[in-house]
Design a protein around this motif. Structure first.
Motif, PDB file in Angstrom:
ATOM      1  N   GLY A  21      49.252 -38.720  18.005  1.00 12.81           N
ATOM      2  CA  GLY A  21      48.871 -37.404  18.488  1.00 12.81           C
ATOM      3  C   GLY A  21      47.688 -36.897  17.697  1.00 12.81           C
ATOM      4  O   GLY A  21      47.070 -37.638  16.928  1.00 12.81           O
ATOM      5  N   HIS A  22      47.372 -35.625  17.848  1.00 10.37           N
ATOM      6  CA  HIS A  22      46.283 -35.019  17.097  1.00 10.37           C
ATOM      7  C   HIS A  22      46.597 -33.548  16.877  1.00 10.37           C
ATOM      8  O   HIS A  22      47.372 -32.949  17.608  1.00 10.37           O
ATOM      9  CB  HIS A  22      44.939 -35.198  17.823  1.00 10.37           C
ATOM     10  N   ILE A  23      45.974 -32.985  15.850  1.00  9.07           N
ATOM     11  CA  ILE A  23      46.315 -31.629  15.447  1.00  9.07           C
ATOM     12  C   ILE A  23      45.455 -30.600  16.166  1.00  9.07           C
ATOM     13  O   ILE A  23      44.291 -30.864  16.502  1.00  9.07           O
ATOM     14  CB  ILE A  23      46.175 -31.472  13.919  1.00  9.07           C
ATOM     15  N   HIS A  24      46.035 -29.444  16.427  1.00  8.67           N
ATOM     16  CA  HIS A  24      45.310 -28.270  16.901  1.00  8.67           C
ATOM     17  C   HIS A  24      45.397 -27.228  15.787  1.00  8.67           C
ATOM     18  O   HIS A  24      46.488 -26.800  15.421  1.00  8.67           O
ATOM     19  CB  HIS A  24      45.936 -27.720  18.179  1.00  8.67           C
ATOM     20  N   ARG A  25      44.250 -26.849  15.261  1.00  6.43           N
ATOM     21  CA  ARG A  25      44.205 -25.845  14.195  1.00  6.43           C
ATOM     22  C   ARG A  25      43.819 -24.512  14.830  1.00  6.43           C
ATOM     23  O   ARG A  25      42.696 -24.342  15.290  1.00  6.43           O
ATOM     24  CB  ARG A  25      43.225 -26.259  13.103  1.00  6.43           C
TER      25      ARG A  25
END
Length: 213
Positions: free
Chosen positions: A43-47
Motif C-alpha cells: 500500500g502507500h501512505i496518505h499524509r
C-alpha cells in the motif's frame, strides 16, 4: 612561563569541538530528510492534516495497531464486474439532469465528482488532438462506473502518478443514445483521483459517474 587560565579554557573548548566534529554536518543539518512509507510494500501512505492513513492494495487492509497494510483474511479475488442495471439509471440523468458543463484547462482541473449528474465535458486542443484532465474524489469505497457517450475514447484514472487499471469495460444497455460505454473501477473513499480523457478527435463528450450500491 605560566599560561593564562583563559587561554587554557579556550584551547580546551576548541579541542572538544574538534573531537565532536563541530564543523561537520550532522544528521539534522537543516536539509529535509526523505520520509519513508510505512504502508509499503502492500500500500502507500496518505499524509493529511487530520492524520496519516494507509491506502492498501487489493487483498490488504490497514492494520489497527499502526500504519501498515496486512493481509485481509476475508478477501476473495473477484471474478468479473457487476455493472448493475447496465446504465439505465445513468440514462435517466441524460434526459432529466441535473446537468453540468466542465471545460478542460492546462491551468486547473475542474471537478467531475457529483453523483447522479450528467456532465458535458469540453476538451482542449493539444498537439492537434483533444484532451482534458479533471479531479474526482470518490466519497465512498467500492465499485464505480464511468458512463461515456462514446466507446472509442481513451480514459486514464490516476491516483497521483499511479495509474488505476479498470476492472472491466462493457457497452451500456439500449436505454439512451447519450451513453454508449461503461468503464468499471474499484475506488477508495477520501482518495483524490484524476480522470484524463483523450487524446481524441472529439471536442466534447457526455459523462455520468456513479457509485454502485
Amino acid at each position: 612561563m605560566r599560561i593564562p587560565f583563559r587561554a587554557l579554557l579556550l584551547a580546551g573548548s576548541i579541542a572538544a569541538l574538534t573531537a565532536c566534529g563541530g564543523d561537520d554536518a550532522g544528521p539534522d543539518d537543516g536539509n529535509p530528510q526523505e520520509q519513508t512509507d510505512p504502508c509499503k510494500p502492500n500500500g502507500h501512505i496518505h499524509r493529511e492534516p487530520e492524520g496519516d492513513w494507509c491506502h492498501c492494495d487489493r487483498g490488504y487492509l490497514a492494520s489497527e495497531q499502526g500504519l501498515s497494510c496486512v493481509p485481509d483474511p476475508d478477501y476473495v479475488p473477484r471474478e468479473g464486474f457487476d455493472f448493475g442495471d447496465n446504465g439505465e439509471h445513468a440514462c435517466f440523468h441524460v434526459t432529466n439532469g441535473p446537468f453540468s458543463t466542465v471545460t478542460a484547462s492546462p491551468d486547473r482541473q475542474p471537478r467531475v465528482d457529483d453523483f447522479h449528474t450528467h456532465y458535458t465535458v469540453k476538451l482542449r486542443q493539444e498537439n492537434g488532438q483533444s484532451v482534458g484532465t479533471f479531479n474526482f474524489k470518490a466519497w465512498a469505497t467500492g465499485d464505480f462506473v464511468l458512463y461515456l457517450s462514446t466507446p472509442d475514447l481513451a480514459v486514464t484514472v490516476k491516483e497521483g502518478e499511479r495509474v488505476i487499471d479498470p476492472v472491466a469495460t462493457q457497452a451500456t444497455g439500449p436505454y439512451c443514445d447519450g451513453l454508449k460505454q461503461m468503464v468499471g473501477y474499484e475506488l477508495t473513499d477520501k482518495v483524490q483521483y484524476t480522470v484524463t480523457f483523450g487524446p481524441t478527435a472529439l471536442t466534447e463528450l457526455g459523462l455520468v459517474i456513479e457509485h454502485l450500491q
